[in-house]
Design a protein around this motif. Structure first.
Motif, short mmCIF file in Angstrom:
data_model
loop_
_atom_site.label_atom_id
_atom_site.label_comp_id
_atom_site.label_asym_id
_atom_site.label_seq_id
_atom_site.Cartn_x
_atom_site.Cartn_y
_atom_site.Cartn_z
N PRO A 136 10.30 -20.77 -83.20
CA PRO A 136 11.14 -21.53 -82.28
C PRO A 136 12.54 -21.86 -82.78
N ASP A 139 9.11 -17.66 -78.60
CA ASP A 139 9.39 -19.06 -78.29
C ASP A 139 10.90 -19.23 -78.07
N SER A 174 12.25 -22.06 -77.07
CA SER A 174 12.49 -23.51 -76.98
C SER A 174 13.85 -23.95 -77.49
N PRO A 212 6.52 -25.68 -73.49
CA PRO A 212 5.94 -26.16 -74.75
C PRO A 212 4.72 -27.06 -74.51
N TRP A 242 1.77 -30.39 -78.83
CA TRP A 242 2.10 -30.30 -80.25
C TRP A 242 3.51 -29.78 -80.44
N GLU A 243 3.88 -28.76 -79.67
CA GLU A 243 5.23 -28.20 -79.78
C GLU A 243 6.29 -29.21 -79.35
N LYS A 265 6.88 -31.68 -82.12
CA LYS A 265 7.69 -31.07 -83.17
C LYS A 265 9.16 -31.01 -82.76
#
Length: 205
Positions: free
Chosen positions: A94, A115, A117, A190, A193-194, A197
């Protein structure tokens, strides 16, 4: 002597007096910010040019602001990004990475995760050619982005679109093509958990 047919004329550039759109102004704003980041113009000049760009109504007014700057790099002209899961898997993100207009992902035996993000993508559309194969492909996009899976062949594993249609103006559309294969393809925002983070380290590169 046989006369040669005339060569096709190049596509004309937009007339200088044509009205500029919001996207045209935004493209100039991004080019000016990049120029400031490269040290080509100082911050005072950046502020002045940005203010003028937002007030510009025609292509001519915008062209003046970038006439002394190099042309912006086009992500659309970049070669496709190819990710192959192989035996051990493959991933991109990410962290921040430059998004091309075309991404090819083959799940293989190990799977692929893409990813988006933390990416800063200026394209209006990104084509992700995904093949789930044995281990599958997972694509994560920001909440503001949207996905279109209508071009996918679901295969045995299927295609799961867990995204919301609430796309914000100016954000990319991820257009999926390819096939689900045995393990399938998933596109989503996401997970918990993502997100945790992302919140704990929002500036991670």
């Amino acid at each position: 002597m046989t006369a040669q047919p005339p060569e096709p004329s190049p596509r004309p550039a937009p007339s200088a007096e044509l009205r500029a759109s919001h996207d045209d102004r935004e493209a100039v704003v991004e080019q000016l910010r990049d120029a400031a980041a490269d040290g080509r113009i100082d911050l005072d000049e950046l502020d002045a040019r940005l203010e003028q760009a937002l007030r510009s109504r025609t292509y001519a007014e915008l062209a003046v602001l970038t006439a002394d700057l190099p042309s912006p790099k086009s992500s659309e002209s970049r070669p496709p990004l190819v990710l192959k899961g192989g035996m051990h898997g493959a991933s991109r993100g990410p962290g921040r990475w430059e998004v091309p207009g075309h991404v090819i992902a083959r799940g293989g035996m190990g799977g692929v995760k893409i990813d988006f993000s933390r990416t800063e993508c200026r394209l209006t559309e990104v084509v992700v050619e995904a093949y789930g194969e044995t281990a599958g492909v997972t694509i994560v996009i920001p909440d503001a982005w949207a996905a279109d899976t209508s071009g996918m062949d679901p295969g045995f594993g299927g295609v799961k679109d867990k995204t919301t249609p609430d796309r914000l103006p100016g954000t990319p559309l991820i257009r999926l093509t390819g096939a689900g294969g045995m393990a399938g393809v998933v596109v989503r925002h996401p997970n918990r958990w993502e997100r945790r983070k992302l919140r704990s380290n929002p500036t991670h590169g």
